[in-house]
Write a protein that holds these residues in place. Structure first.
Motif, PDB file in Angstrom:
ATOM      1  N   ALA A 399       0.821  -1.219   0.000  1.00 21.25           N
ATOM      2  CA  ALA A 399       0.000   0.000   0.000  1.00 21.25           C
ATOM      3  C   ALA A 399       0.854   1.268   0.000  1.00 21.25           C
ATOM      4  N   ASP A 400       1.998   1.247   0.678  1.00 23.49           N
ATOM      5  CA  ASP A 400       2.832   2.447   0.795  1.00 23.49           C
ATOM      6  C   ASP A 400       3.509   2.839  -0.516  1.00 23.49           C
ATOM      7  N   LEU A 402       1.908   3.469  -3.205  1.00 28.11           N
ATOM      8  CA  LEU A 402       0.938   4.205  -4.024  1.00 28.11           C
ATOM      9  C   LEU A 402       1.483   5.547  -4.493  1.00 28.11           C
ATOM     10  N   GLN A 403       1.944   6.390  -3.541  1.00 28.02           N
ATOM     11  CA  GLN A 403       2.372   7.732  -3.932  1.00 28.02           C
ATOM     12  C   GLN A 403       3.597   7.716  -4.848  1.00 28.02           C
ATOM     13  N   VAL A 428      -2.344  -2.003  -6.232  1.00 26.98           N
ATOM     14  CA  VAL A 428      -2.036  -1.253  -5.011  1.00 26.98           C
ATOM     15  C   VAL A 428      -3.270  -0.529  -4.488  1.00 26.98           C
ATOM     16  N   CYS A 429      -4.070   0.059  -5.385  1.00 28.11           N
ATOM     17  CA  CYS A 429      -5.321   0.708  -4.956  1.00 28.11           C
ATOM     18  C   CYS A 429      -6.255  -0.306  -4.297  1.00 28.11           C
ATOM     19  N   ASN A 432      -5.129  -0.989  -0.734  1.00 20.90           N
ATOM     20  CA  ASN A 432      -5.284   0.089   0.254  1.00 20.90           C
ATOM     21  C   ASN A 432      -6.656   0.021   0.906  1.00 20.90           C
ATOM     22  N   SER A 433      -6.672  -0.013   2.222  1.00 24.41           N
ATOM     23  CA  SER A 433      -7.946  -0.100   2.947  1.00 24.41           C
ATOM     24  C   SER A 433      -8.634   1.264   3.046  1.00 24.41           C
ATOM     25  N   ASP A 434      -7.860   2.336   3.030  1.00 19.99           N
ATOM     26  CA  ASP A 434      -8.440   3.685   3.124  1.00 19.99           C
ATOM     27  C   ASP A 434      -8.736   4.189   1.715  1.00 19.99           C
ATOM     28  N   LYS A 435      -9.930   3.873   1.218  1.00 20.25           N
ATOM     29  CA  LYS A 435     -10.276   4.209  -0.167  1.00 20.25           C
ATOM     30  C   LYS A 435     -10.410   5.717  -0.366  1.00 20.25           C
ATOM     31  N   GLN A 437      -8.736   8.219   1.135  1.00 21.34           N
ATOM     32  CA  GLN A 437      -7.411   8.808   0.996  1.00 21.34           C
ATOM     33  C   GLN A 437      -6.768   8.398  -0.336  1.00 21.34           C
ATOM     34  N   THR A 438      -6.955   7.116  -0.700  1.00 21.97           N
ATOM     35  CA  THR A 438      -6.430   6.640  -1.981  1.00 21.97           C
ATOM     36  C   THR A 438      -7.029   7.435  -3.127  1.00 21.97           C
TER      37      THR A 438
END
Length: 796
Positions: A399-400, A402-403, A428-429, A432-435, A437-438
């Motif tokens: 997940a990290d 992404l950016q 990766v999207c 990520n559990s925090d949709k 923020q993603t």
């Protein structure tokens, strides 16, 4: 002999007697039974009980019965199991008074008793003229297996009779196995050695060689190595079975002289020893044989040595296809405390092709701590390295990342890179559990891209599917750049729910570009199918059908409509039966919906079928509509004027479904058939016309006169299968074994103006045999002016 065996088998059944009933029987009473005039069954039962509970007192009585007809085998069986020296003596004494199969049985019992005192008595029989006794003696001496018995074998093996010689060889093998079981490996080795020094068949030689290897640890390495040089199958198997590290090390000293199969066997044998086997793996990895190298790489994955990482990587990069596959699998699986550090260390010095293999392995290993290094290579100046790193990051789905990946997407210009980056970002999207923020990060990156280039990252919005993501996608669909709008519509069409449907329908109504309107309408219909609420889905489909457009999109909406089992959906489908471009799709939708409602409202189903039949002329839809009807129309008269031909059968063809596939004269072009008239009736009773016949077929023929060319329905019932031709063309075929029911089959047909020849083939497998048929209009009603020509004068 057969009679004796019968009673011998019979007595085994008495083993199930309860212990209580046996103990209750006094030994003297059982002896009395044996000395009486009791039948064979009773005496066999007494013998069985004495085997278990008898004493030496019973031995003389049992011995006296050894030659008795029908009881002798039971008496011998009792003596065989009694733990008294008197029983063995009685059996030995009987050797001098018996002959034939009785004597062979006594020899067998002495063998099972392992009676060493019997050896001198059995030895002469080995070289006698009676083959049956010789074989029995060899088997018995093999079970006794003492030194005296083995000496007998060594003397008797010179016997020229092949059967006796083979029996002795097998017995010697048995003796040696008994010696090994008793821990006497030294004497067992002597026995095996003796056999190997004799002219023996290959199977005996292989067994003796294996026994010698297992029993003589001093000679084992030399024997193994010599046999391995010739790829001996027994040696290859034994090496893998024996956990003997000294033997393996001896083989390693002769490694270069061993063929590839033998090297594989040595490697397989050494791997279970763990780290000690690494020396063998290192040697095998340099073999000139691909199979040996492949085995080495697979072993390395289990043992976890890092010293061969560089060689393993080179094999993955430059080996033959199968070796590459094995090396790559090993790179992905090899374990150990320093494996990651070794992989990363070699990554710095390896060539490009090898770097690609290492990057791929880091991804396959699922080692998320390798993500920072992979991100560095995702920014490499070399395209192959970038693509390999991106694939590895896709496998890790950290997940990290992404950016950094979004930053890379903004600056990337290569189409192949962008495709790889997008695939990785999708994963990766998803991870990520925090949709929310993603979504914000993806939208920020989108807005950093100029104009139409934003289409590159738009698909990520459907992966995230938040409210912000939907708004951004809908915003892109309103852009002035049609390329971006097209991609936005495609993304909205892939939305995981029906949220974009209203927006897409609005675009379908108002967008100035016709092709984009069509694309939006199709997309809206597609996402409508993801609406879980049937009422809401129906409302959306109703809206879609109201939008002006091509028939293709309306057909797509009707196919969606068929999945909503409600009266309102049915009404909407029936409405479009009047549209000539949508008749078939509307009919299928209506029938599908009605089929789901028939249990509760059978009359509604019948009404729907009638409406569909009034509009559709497609045979498949007509057939389905008829199947839906609650009851077929009864207005059409049965065909009552028939000619009959048959019966026909073929030798060996049995059953209605078998004869159905056979062709006879009436259906063959150019062949003559004899036709006869049939008594007029709604049903033709073929069983009455051709009594006592089965596994055959008959043919019925009628001439149908139509006043004009017209579509029609042929309704049929039959016992058993039925096939129909109209004017020489097959219009129906149903190969079944069944009883007749009126109108159980139907076929859409087209009658020409004037005479039409209808031919039926009806099969019979046994039992009833009949058929009936009638012709009605597509609406199920009689056809005006249709008639059947009278056959009274038609038959030849």
């Amino acid at each position: 002999m057969k009679t004796c065996l019968f009673y011998y088998i019979l007595l085994i059944g008495f083993i199930s007697f309860s212990a209580h009933s046996v103990h209750a029987a006094d030994e003297q009473d059982l002896i009395a039974v044996l000395q009486s005039s009791a039948g064979a069954v009773e005496k066999c039962s007494a013998c069985q009980q004495l085997r278990i509970f008898g004493t030496a007192k019973s031995v003389p009585v049992l011995a006296a019965l050894l030659e008795a007809e029908r009881v002798g085998h039971a008496a011998r069986y009792a003596l065989e199991g009694m733990p008294y020296p008197e029983a063995g003596a009685a059996l030995r004494d009987a050797l001098g008074t018996t002959s034939g199969l009785t004597k062979a049985g006594i020899i067998d019992s002495l063998g099972w008793r392992r009676d060493t005192a019997a050896v001198p008595l059995l030895a002469p029989l080995l070289t006698g003229t009676d083959l049956t006794l010789a074989r029995a003696s060899a088997s018995a001496l093999g079970r006794i297996g003492n030194e005296e018995a083995i000496s007998c074998f060594r003397r008797a093996i010179i016997n020229t009779n092949p059967e006796i010689k083979m029996a002795i060889m097998k017995a010697l093998l048995q003796c040696a196995e008994e010696q090994m079981s008793a821990g006497d490996d030294s004497n067992a080795a002597k026995t095996y050695d003796f056999l190997l020094g004799t002219e023996v068949p290959s199977a005996i030689r292989s067994a003796a060689w294996r026994g010698l290897v297992m029993s003589d640890s001093n000679r084992r390495p030399g024997l193994i190595i010599e046999a391995l040089k010739y790829n001996d199958s027994v040696a290859l198997k034994v090496v893998r079975e024996i956990k003997d590290e000294p033997m393996i090390k001896a083989c390693l000293r002769q490694w270069d002289s061993l063929p590839a199969k033998a090297q594989l066997a040595v490697l397989d044998a050494h791997v279970p020893f763990g780290a000690d086997a690494l020396i063998t793996v290192r040697i095998a990895s340099t073999s000139s044989d691909e199979a040996v190298r492949i085995a080495a790489w697979r072993a390395l994955a289990l043992l976890g040595d890092t010293s061969l990482i560089s060689a393993l990587t080179r094999a993955a990069a430059h080996g033959e296809p199968l070796e590459k596959e094995a090396a790559r699998e090993a790179l992905a699986r090899v374990h150990g405390p320093d494996v990651r550090e070794t992989l990363l260390g070699y990554l710095n010095e390896a060539g490009t092709v090898e770097k690609i293999e290492l990057l791929s392995a880091l991804g396959q290993r699922g080692d998320t701590e390798a993500a920072p290094v992979l991100l560095q290579y995702a920014n490499s100046a070399e395209s192959p390295l970038r693509l390999a790193a991106l694939e590895a990051l896709r496998n890790l789905a950290v997940a990290d990342t992404l950016q950094p990946l979004l930053d890379l997407a903004i600056v990337s210009k290569s189409p192949s890179d962008r495709t790889a980056i997008l695939k990785t970002l999708h994963v990766v999207c998803r991870a990520n559990s925090d949709k929310d923020q993603t979504g914000r990060r993806v939208i920020t990156a989108l807005n950093c891209l100029p104009g139409a280039e934003r289409s590159f990252l738009l698909p990520l919005l459907a992966e995230i599917a938040t409210v912000d993501a939907l708004n951004e996608a809908q915003k892109a669909s309103q852009d002035n750049d049609n390329q971006l709008v097209r991609e936005a519509i495609r993304v909205l069409s892939q939305w995981p729910n029906a949220a974009p449907a209203k927006h897409l329908f609005e675009m379908a109504r108002t967008h100035p570009n016709r092709s984009l309107r069509t694309l939006a309408l199709r997309g809206g219909i597609t996402v409508t199918g993801r609406e879980s609420n049937p009422s809401a889905r129906l409302a959306l489909l109703r809206e879609a059908l109201s939008i002006p457009g091509r028939a293709e999109e309306k057909k797509l909406a009707l196919s969606q409509l068929s999945q909503i089992p409600s009266a309102n959906a049915l009404d909407l489908a029936l409405h479009y039966l009047d549209d000539p471009d949508l008749i078939n799709e509307a009919g299928l939708a209506a029938l599908t919906i009605a089929e789901s409602l028939t249990k509760d409202t059978p009359q509604l189903a019948d009404e729907v079928a009638r409406k569909v039949l009034e509009h559709s002329q497609t045979p498949a839809i007509i057939k389905r509509a008829w199947a839906l009807r609650a009851k077929p129309a009864a207005g059409g008269p049965f065909i009552r004027d028939w000619l009959v031909c048959g019966p026909y059968s073929r030798k060996g063809a049995t059953g209605a479904t078998t004869v159905f596939n056979l062709s006879f004269a009436p259906e063959k072009s150019g062949e003559t058939a004899k036709w006869n008239t049939v008594p007029a009736g709604d049903t033709v009773n073929l069983a009455g016309l051709f009594p006592n016949r089965s596994n055959c077929v008959a043919y019925l023929k009628a001439e149908i006169i139509a006043t004009e060319t017209t579509d029609a329905i042929l309704l049929m019932g039959s016992d058993d299968g039925i096939k129909a031709w109209l004017n020489g063309t097959v219009v129906h075929s149903n190969n079944v074994d069944r009883g007749q029911v009126v109108d159980q089959d139907m076929a859409p047909i087209k009658l020409k103006r004037g005479a039409n020849e209808l031919l039926l083939k009806v099969t019979q497998g046994g039992g009833g045999w009949s058929a009936c048929a009638r012709i009605v209009g597509p609406d199920g009603l009689p056809i005006k002016g249709l008639r059947v020509k009278s056959q009274t004068d038609a038959a030849p």
